[in-house]
Scaffold this motif. Structure first.
Motif, PDB file in Angstrom:
ATOM      1  N   GLN A  50     -33.003 -45.168  96.551  1.00  0.00           N
ATOM      2  CA  GLN A  50     -31.582 -44.915  96.272  1.00  0.00           C
ATOM      3  C   GLN A  50     -31.118 -43.540  96.732  1.00  0.00           C
ATOM      4  O   GLN A  50     -29.911 -43.273  96.786  1.00  0.00           O
ATOM      5  CB  GLN A  50     -31.299 -45.053  94.768  1.00  0.00           C
ATOM      6  N   CYS A 110     -25.889 -50.423  88.239  1.00  0.00           N
ATOM      7  CA  CYS A 110     -26.820 -49.781  89.162  1.00  0.00           C
ATOM      8  C   CYS A 110     -26.045 -48.704  89.911  1.00  0.00           C
ATOM      9  O   CYS A 110     -24.922 -48.952  90.341  1.00  0.00           O
ATOM     10  CB  CYS A 110     -27.374 -50.817  90.144  1.00  0.00           C
ATOM     11  N   LEU A 111     -26.638 -47.524  90.038  1.00  0.00           N
ATOM     12  CA  LEU A 111     -25.919 -46.406  90.668  1.00  0.00           C
ATOM     13  C   LEU A 111     -25.595 -46.683  92.135  1.00  0.00           C
ATOM     14  O   LEU A 111     -24.710 -46.042  92.700  1.00  0.00           O
ATOM     15  CB  LEU A 111     -26.721 -45.109  90.527  1.00  0.00           C
ATOM     16  N   HIS A 152     -36.064 -52.894  86.511  1.00  0.00           N
ATOM     17  CA  HIS A 152     -34.972 -52.654  87.464  1.00  0.00           C
ATOM     18  C   HIS A 152     -35.417 -51.625  88.520  1.00  0.00           C
ATOM     19  O   HIS A 152     -35.227 -51.835  89.728  1.00  0.00           O
ATOM     20  CB  HIS A 152     -33.736 -52.170  86.689  1.00  0.00           C
ATOM     21  N   GLU A 153     -36.026 -50.518  88.068  1.00  0.00           N
ATOM     22  CA  GLU A 153     -36.430 -49.458  89.007  1.00  0.00           C
ATOM     23  C   GLU A 153     -37.623 -49.894  89.856  1.00  0.00           C
ATOM     24  O   GLU A 153     -37.709 -49.564  91.043  1.00  0.00           O
ATOM     25  CB  GLU A 153     -36.743 -48.159  88.253  1.00  0.00           C
ATOM     26  N   HIS A 156     -36.347 -51.845  92.718  1.00  0.00           N
ATOM     27  CA  HIS A 156     -35.816 -50.991  93.793  1.00  0.00           C
ATOM     28  C   HIS A 156     -36.927 -50.590  94.762  1.00  0.00           C
ATOM     29  O   HIS A 156     -36.714 -50.549  95.979  1.00  0.00           O
ATOM     30  CB  HIS A 156     -35.208 -49.709  93.222  1.00  0.00           C
TER      31      HIS A 156
HETATM   32 NI    NI Z   1     -30.381 -49.621  90.353  1.00  0.00          NI
END
Ligand code: NI
Length: 194
Positions: A50, A110-111, A152-153, A156
């Protein structure tokens, strides 16, 4: 140092991160910068892809107000410890194992998808094995929101995004905005010559 958060449409978000092999002070600095970036964006988790680094690395930090108890339980290296001792979590080379329990639905954000939320089914309980910023191995067993955030992470780091797991009706509701975000990101990347 604040890093720029990559938005959906940036190809780095779809890459599987490389294993972390260099546990030098540069890695600790990267983790510190990721935490600073995450806090500035009011997030509770951020993965290296990210911020444009294709690595098996993520950070998580739950901040509680004075006297507030976390709404989940966990152990760190087999021990019950105060949350403050486990936070911030810097996890390199994460491996997760689902522990038998129920799935539950929860509205996730989510960012890399500013302002977009939707229900995602996740496992209630997971075991996470990882190395800290110095390369020391650890194990966390967590449930609830902590387990959700870990999943979630972890995703990614594999190039998997929450829209891939989102409940179909919720995904349909935000589909137009997701496509718009992708177009904007691709246009911005093209402009900056990437
Ligand atoms: Ni996220």
């Amino acid at each position: 140092m604040l890093l720029s958060i990559r938005k959906f449409g940036d190809p780095v978000l779809r890459e599987k991160g490389e294993p972390v092999t260099d546990f030098s002070p540069a890695l600790a600095q990267l983790a510190t910068d990721m935490l600073e970036t995450m806090h500035a964006a009011k997030g509770i988790g951020l993965a290296a892809p990210q911020i444009g680094q294709s690595l098996q690395l993520f950070v998580i930090e739950f901040l509680l107000k004075d006297g507030e108890e976390p709404e989940f339980s966990f152990t760190l290296d087999g021990k019950n410890v105060p949350l403050a001792l486990a936070m911030p979590l810097v996890a390199a080379n994460p491996k997760i194992k689902i522990l038998p329990d129920d799935e539950w639905l929860y509205d996730e954000g989510c960012l890399s998808f500013p302002g977009l939320v939707g229900a995602v089914a996740r496992q209630e309980k997971v075991r996470l094995n990882y190395q800290d910023a110095q390369g020391q191995p650890h194990e966390i067993i967590a449930d609830g929101l902590f387990a959700r955030c870990i999943q979630h992470e972890y995703d990614h780091c594999q190039g998997v995004l929450f829209i891939d797991r989102m409940e179909k009706p919720d995904l349909l509701k935000i589909q137009t905005k997701v496509k718009q975000l992708k177009r904007e990101t691709l246009a911005r990347l093209k402009e900056s010559g990437h």
